[in-house]
Motif scaffolding. Structure first.
Motif, PDB file in Angstrom:
ATOM      1  N   LYS A  41      38.045  51.757  46.609  1.00 53.46           N
ATOM      2  CA  LYS A  41      37.681  51.820  45.366  1.00 53.46           C
ATOM      3  C   LYS A  41      36.380  51.410  44.725  1.00 53.46           C
ATOM      4  CE  LYS A  41      42.597  52.537  43.874  1.00 53.46           C
ATOM      5  NZ  LYS A  41      43.412  52.289  42.590  1.00 53.46           N
ATOM      6  N   ASP A  43      33.654  49.102  42.866  1.00 57.19           N
ATOM      7  CA  ASP A  43      33.858  47.835  42.145  1.00 57.19           C
ATOM      8  C   ASP A  43      33.258  47.957  40.752  1.00 57.19           C
ATOM      9  OD1 ASP A  43      32.859  45.122  41.499  1.00 57.19           O
ATOM     10  OD2 ASP A  43      32.687  44.418  43.189  1.00 57.19           O
ATOM     11  N   THR A  44      34.206  47.565  39.912  1.00 56.15           N
ATOM     12  CA  THR A  44      33.758  47.864  38.414  1.00 56.15           C
ATOM     13  C   THR A  44      32.631  47.088  38.109  1.00 56.15           C
ATOM     14  OG1 THR A  44      36.053  48.446  38.023  1.00 56.15           O
ATOM     15  CG2 THR A  44      34.785  48.019  36.146  1.00 56.15           C
ATOM     16  N   SER A  76      44.103  54.320  33.311  1.00 57.14           N
ATOM     17  CA  SER A  76      43.021  53.440  34.032  1.00 57.14           C
ATOM     18  C   SER A  76      41.755  54.294  34.726  1.00 57.14           C
ATOM     19  CB  SER A  76      43.877  52.912  34.989  1.00 57.14           C
ATOM     20  OG  SER A  76      44.366  53.743  36.048  1.00 57.14           O
ATOM     21  N   MET A  81      38.229  49.195  40.842  1.00 55.53           N
ATOM     22  CA  MET A  81      39.009  48.041  40.872  1.00 55.53           C
ATOM     23  C   MET A  81      38.213  47.057  40.191  1.00 55.53           C
ATOM     24  SD  MET A  81      41.874  46.550  41.833  1.00 55.53           S
ATOM     25  CE  MET A  81      42.681  47.851  42.933  1.00 55.53           C
ATOM     26  N   PRO A  82      38.473  46.248  39.158  1.00 59.95           N
ATOM     27  CA  PRO A  82      39.753  46.684  38.558  1.00 59.95           C
ATOM     28  C   PRO A  82      39.622  47.920  37.521  1.00 59.95           C
ATOM     29  CG  PRO A  82      38.694  44.878  37.502  1.00 59.95           C
ATOM     30  CD  PRO A  82      37.921  45.081  38.663  1.00 59.95           C
ATOM     31  N   GLU A  88      43.435  44.997  32.465  1.00 62.33           N
ATOM     32  CA  GLU A  88      42.328  44.473  33.590  1.00 62.33           C
ATOM     33  C   GLU A  88      40.912  44.641  32.891  1.00 62.33           C
ATOM     34  OE1 GLU A  88      44.728  45.454  37.690  1.00 62.33           O
ATOM     35  OE2 GLU A  88      42.972  46.929  37.151  1.00 62.33           O
TER      36      GLU A  88
END
Length: 197
Positions: A41, A43-44, A76, A81-82, A88
């Motif tokens: 996923k 990386d935010t 979401s 992620m998150p 989150e």
């Protein structure tokens, strides 16, 4: 209107979160097939950093507000992620060499449409005196509305609009959204280069 409009930060990222999530999914599926490995996923925080850099933010102590606009039914960013809006992301922050990033997530209520809500937030942000940089990531279905709005604004802000391909017209800077997402997904330039060879 979101509370973002009451207390602004120097830099503001306004993103259609559903669109960004959909593009991240498409990139994941396509690149997993091309490079032959599983892609985690996105990386935010890394993605927000890359968008900010593309928008002109440099090392320092700036504050960047990340406004995520999403459908009410969405809970979401499924490919980040998150990614869970309520627990989150909304009201959470991180700090790195670019300063502090503060996340806010806003569902679109039934009283309006997402494109109208997005435009309202964009106009309000661009009218704030203490905002100097605005990074805009609209869904391509209403890109023309964003373009029309920005071309009508009398603004001294540094405005950067992100899309998956260069778009014609516009009195603002443009960047390719895919680059920031590829970085957040951990897809390196070397891997992409190997595909071409």
């Amino acid at each position: 209107m979101p509370k973002t409009t009451k207390q602004m930060n120097k830099n503001v990222i306004i993103a259609d979160a559903d669109y960004v999530d959909r593009v991240a999914f498409d990139l994941t599926v396509n690149f997993e097939r091309m490079i032959g490995r599983q892609i985690p996923k996105a990386d935010t925080a890394r993605w927000a950093d890359c968008v900010a850099l593309d928008g002109g933010v440099r090392e320092g102590h700036d504050e960047t507000r990340v406004v995520l606009i999403h459908d009410k039914a969405s809970r979401s960013l499924n490919n980040f992620m998150p990614g869970v809006y309520d627990s989150e992301l909304n009201g959470q922050a991180f700090r790195d060499n670019l300063g502090e990033f503060i996340f806010e997530a806003y569902p679109v209520e039934p009283l309006t449409t997402k494109d109208d809500f997005f435009i309202d937030v964009l106009q309000t942000v661009c009218q704030q005196a203490d905002v100097s940089r605005v990074m805009v990531i609209p869904d391509d279905t209403y890109y023309n509305k964003v373009q029309h709005t920005l071309n009508r604004l009398d603004s001294d802000k540094r405005i950067t609009v992100f899309a998956m391909q260069p778009m014609t017209g516009g009195s603002y800077r443009q960047e390719i959204l895919g680059y920031s997402l590829m970085a957040a997904l951990g897809i390196s330039g070397d891997e992409v280069g190997d595909i071409d060879n």
